[in-house]
Design an enzyme around this catalytic site. Structure first.
Site, PDB file in Angstrom:
ATOM      1  N   LYS A  67      -2.636  62.969  73.890  1.00 40.99           N
ATOM      2  CA  LYS A  67      -1.399  62.357  74.697  1.00 40.99           C
ATOM      3  C   LYS A  67      -0.364  63.691  74.899  1.00 40.99           C
ATOM      4  O   LYS A  67       0.287  64.105  75.757  1.00 40.99           O
ATOM      5  CB  LYS A  67      -0.765  61.272  73.920  1.00 40.99           C
ATOM      6  N   THR A  68      -0.280  64.473  73.684  1.00 37.27           N
ATOM      7  CA  THR A  68       0.613  65.455  73.615  1.00 37.27           C
ATOM      8  C   THR A  68       0.096  66.781  74.706  1.00 37.27           C
ATOM      9  O   THR A  68       1.123  67.231  75.343  1.00 37.27           O
ATOM     10  CB  THR A  68       0.467  66.162  72.332  1.00 37.27           C
ATOM     11  N   ASP A 255       8.086  60.462  74.687  1.00 31.26           N
ATOM     12  CA  ASP A 255       7.131  60.469  73.780  1.00 31.26           C
ATOM     13  C   ASP A 255       7.140  59.224  72.861  1.00 31.26           C
ATOM     14  O   ASP A 255       8.335  59.019  72.598  1.00 31.26           O
ATOM     15  CB  ASP A 255       6.911  61.703  73.044  1.00 31.26           C
ATOM     16  N   GLU A 256       6.038  58.748  72.288  1.00 25.33           N
ATOM     17  CA  GLU A 256       6.064  57.718  71.220  1.00 25.33           C
ATOM     18  C   GLU A 256       7.198  56.407  71.691  1.00 25.33           C
ATOM     19  O   GLU A 256       7.782  56.031  70.857  1.00 25.33           O
ATOM     20  CB  GLU A 256       6.598  58.389  69.902  1.00 25.33           C
ATOM     21  N   GLN A 286      -0.085  51.222  67.921  1.00 27.82           N
ATOM     22  CA  GLN A 286       0.402  52.309  66.816  1.00 27.82           C
ATOM     23  C   GLN A 286       1.981  51.937  66.519  1.00 27.82           C
ATOM     24  O   GLN A 286       2.687  53.021  66.193  1.00 27.82           O
ATOM     25  CB  GLN A 286       0.059  53.792  67.103  1.00 27.82           C
ATOM     26  N   ARG A 630      -6.934  57.588  61.654  1.00 23.98           N
ATOM     27  CA  ARG A 630      -6.607  59.028  60.869  1.00 23.98           C
ATOM     28  C   ARG A 630      -8.058  59.716  60.323  1.00 23.98           C
ATOM     29  O   ARG A 630      -8.122  60.864  60.163  1.00 23.98           O
ATOM     30  CB  ARG A 630      -5.953  59.044  59.593  1.00 23.98           C
TER      31      ARG A 630
END
Length: 762
Positions: A67-68, A255-256, A286, A630
């Site tokens: 995504k970044t 973002d987020e 998330q 993770r």
């Protein structure tokens, strides 16, 4: 005075190529460069998200899907294509570090530093910019101050004193928590619902809030929550100003998005309008910060908020193996409140997720340490591994085992267990009992909790002690008559407490003494009355400290043990395993991840279930999803059959989340147990999961029994007006029902919303 609505003095940076104004959508499309330099290496979904520049867009980006890269490439594409100046892009991140990294990455993509990106930053930093430009409209003067938490508490205490509210009975910290919550929800004093305006000090919360806000303006200051609330109020009450900002921000990127709270959401909605070019990137699976105000509903209703919005799902995962993704995806599919997506690994099947049971948490810590030792012996790097816990108190058993065998570790996102503030405070009390001449320990807790012993009194005691060559404790005893009345009263009671506790050292075990001290000193009560998000974790750490003392016969032996543990050499090796909470692990990745403590009440955490019912359960399940994803190569989940709770051994039930793991992607290891623990002989079990609801002797039968059908929701067996009992909150009356979620008025603890499965008929 300059026109407050004039935005021409904004730092826009260089004009885009092709004219003095931003290009129209059609002209920009014609002027776009060949896509090969910027879009090279993007998969089809990532490429589509970058190129869709007109109209609202939601990029639903699963864990490890890049995504970044999409965000930064999209920004670079807009700038390189001449669609906007840097100063005409609002780009919101959740940390300043993320904002810096984004700017650097954009610069690398377009071949130079990006100048003039005035509006790239966190919500709060953007709020500061808006307030600085329009201070007078907000009732402030230029150069206003931003209060930190300590200053906020001091100001609140002044306000409460003026309102004649007893701060001991109604702590300012609790009121500060309420104010922060209201501001995160965009509620000014006049907006408070009647039920909430009376939620403090006998119905005076609204009055205190209003007085506090007036006092802030009088001293030309804002607090952290005002950096969201005041810009929101400004834009709502000044339509011309709002329209100017809407014209200014030709593109908005967030973002987020799943972590936004109500005030942040409303601010974005205002700025974007109905047809803004807003692109939100996030993952509903998330969203794990509900306890600090985040609203997963914000991302779930994006398409309703912006009719005609496009949703692009990023589902190609470049981080984890297929077995890990399948386990996490199957688990999160049990949530109802989600948009849905299916992650596909781009790196192969890998190893199955391992599920392992242990006799108790000490055995669990030993097994994790043994695995890490074996990994290091085989040439692996400890820095590629992590242990993720649900609650910080779980770290103690792990840390002590790591220190015992000399395994290097670091605690991420906080201090090591014995270095935590609340643990050090408790240890200071115990050290003064053991050795009254321990000046540092005595000074640490002489006014904790508050006893009216101020810094001036402590300074006098220090001077007296130096002059006489005696300890601070002895100086306190001798100076008692000469201190101000309030300090004298508090110190006299404390000295009497220490005399009583010291007399009990030989009469009770160290753990009982510690419990007595924490109770009688008021230290535990101080944290129980604290309304901050960290207070409950601090109480759990104190309980774990008491528990850790049970294996020691004397207080002196325990304190010596702690000193040796805290003196362990941290700098011996740069290669060390990371220990952290699941919340702190978001955004990180490791080759191998250990996930201990998957037990009912611990994970999902009982407090989340008690306080928010089904919503709390779904957030806990999202936390499990984050924790599993993770792991890049290996994930090891474990639970203990026995765990100490409130200093009593209890049979622990495996987490319901274990029931929700897909058998075909998980390898179950059962270890034969005896009275002294497990022998190192794993037995591989195959077949279905389930059985979390019944504890089993780990030495008998399969670890997890097969269940033919999944659990089904049962009809609620209770009705409004019925009297019930809850293990934690006692007796109460049901006053409302929503499915299996009950609203209960408890006799001693007030109104709470609780799942039906956690109460019984009285």
């Amino acid at each position: 005075m300059a026109d407050p609505f004039d935005l021409d003095d904004f730092d826009d940076g260089p004009a885009p190529a092709g004219g003095s104004h931003p290009l129209s959508a059609q002209a920009a499309a014609a002027a776009r460069p060949d896509p090969s330099p910027l879009l090279e290496g993007l998969n089809p979904e990532q490429r589509e998200a970058v190129l869709h520049t007109e109209g609202p867009l939601l990029v639903l980006a699963g864990a490890g899907t890049g995504k970044t890269r999409v965000l930064t490439t999209r920004l670079a594409w807009i700038l390189a294509g001449g669609m906007a100046w840097p100063g005409q892009i609002l780009a919101v991140t959740f940390t300043n570090k993320a904002a810096r990294e984004m700017k650097e990455r954009i610069g690398r993509l377009i071949g130079g530093m990006v100048e003039g990106m005035t509006w790239l930053g966190t919500f709060h930093s953007i709020g500061v910019k808006i307030l600085q430009r329009h201070a007078e409209l907000a009732g402030l003067k230029s150069g206003f101050s931003i209060l930190d938490t300590d200053d906020q508490l001091r100001l609140l205490k002044q306000v409460m004193e003026a309102e004649k509210i007893d701060e001991k009975r109604h702590p300012a910290r609790q009121m500060a928590g309420l104010i922060d919550d209201w501001k995160n929800r965009g509620l000014a004093p006049d907006d408070l619902p009647e039920t909430e305006a009376g939620a403090f000090a006998g119905g005076r919360a609204g009055t205190v809030y209003a007085s506090y806000q007036r006092r802030l303006k009088e001293i030309n200051a804002v607090d952290f929550g005002d950096l969201l609330l005041e810009p929101l109020r400004l834009l709502r009450s000044n339509p011309d100003l709002l329209e100017e900002y809407r014209r200014r921000f030709r593109y908005m990127l967030v973002d987020e998005y799943q972590d936004t709270n109500v005030a942040q959401y409303m601010l974005l909605r205002l700025l974007a309008g109905k047809n803004g070019n807003i692109c939100c990137v996030g993952d509903d699976d998330q969203s794990i910060y509900g306890w600090r105000g985040a609203q997963v509903e914000n991302i779930l209703r994006f398409e309703r908020d912006f009719p005609g919005a496009r949703t692009i799902r990023l589902e190609r995962n470049y981080r984890s193996t297929a077995h890990i993704l399948a386990a996490a995806s199957h688990l999160i599919s049990h949530n109802r409140g989600r948009l849905g997506k299916t992650l596909h690994s781009q790196i192969g099947d890998g190893e199955k997720v391992v599920l392992r049971a242990h006799w108790d948490d000490a055995e669990e810590a030993r097994a994790i340490a043994d695995d890490l030792e074996a990994l290091r012996g085989a040439g692996g790097r400890l820095s590629d591994t992590a242990v993720l816990v649900r609650a910080t108190f779980q770290m103690r058993a792990l840390e002590e085992r790591f220190i015992e065998i000399g395994l290097p570790y670091r605690v991420i996102g906080g201090p090591r267990f014995y270095e935590r503030m609340e643990v050090r405070d408790a240890l200071a009390y115990l050290r003064v009992i053991h050795s009254p001449d321990h000046d540092l320990a005595f000074e640490r807790i002489i006014n904790v909790p508050k006893r009216g012993i101020g810094a001036a009194s402590v300074k006098k005691m220090h001077a007296f002690a130096r002059m006489r060559g005696i300890s601070l404790f002895r100086a306190a005893e001798l100076m008692l008559p000469d201190l101000p009345a309030r300090a004298r009263s508090g110190l006299k009671a404390l000295l009497a407490d220490f005399a009583r506790w010291r007399a009990q050292v030989d009469a009770m075990p160290p753990s009982e003494l510690a419990e007595t001290v924490l109770d009688e000193s008021g230290y535990a009560a101080m944290w129980k009355s604290d309304n901050s998000p960290k207070a409950q974790g601090r109480l759990e750490n104190l309980k774990e400290l008491v528990r850790s003392m049970e294996e020691f016969d004397t207080l002196a032996g325990f304190l010596e043990h702690v000193s040796l543990v805290m003196a362990a050499d941290e700098a011996a090796d740069g290669d060390r395993v990371s220990v952290m909470t699941m919340h702190a692990a978001k955004g990180l990745e490791f080759d191998t991840v250990f996930l201990p403590g998957w037990e009912e009440g611990l994970f999902p955490h009982q407090r989340a279930l008690d306080e928010t019912g089904e919503a709390g359960l779904e957030e806990e399940r999202r936390l499990a999803y984050v924790a599993i994803t993770r792991a890049k190569r290996r994930a090891i989940i474990s639970f203990a059959h026995n765990r100490r709770v409130h200093n009593l051994w209890q049979t622990a039930l495996p987490s319901r989340f274990i029931d929700e793991l897909p058998p075909e992607h998980v390898e179950v290891l059962r270890e034969d147990a005896g009275p002294s623990g497990f022998s190192p002989s794993p037995v591989h079990e195959r077949g279905g999961f389930a059985g979390y609801g019944g504890a089993r002797d780990p030495g008998t039968g399969p670890l997890i029994e097969a269940r033919a059908e999944p659990r089904r929701a049962e009809p609620c067996p209770y009705e409004i007006g019925q009297r019930i009992f809850h293990q934690k909150f006692g007796y109460g009356i049901i006053t409302g029902m929503e499915g299996d979620r009950l609203t209960i008025e408890f006799e001693h603890t007030g109104t709470k919303r609780i799942m039906a499965g956690f109460v019984k008929a009285a």
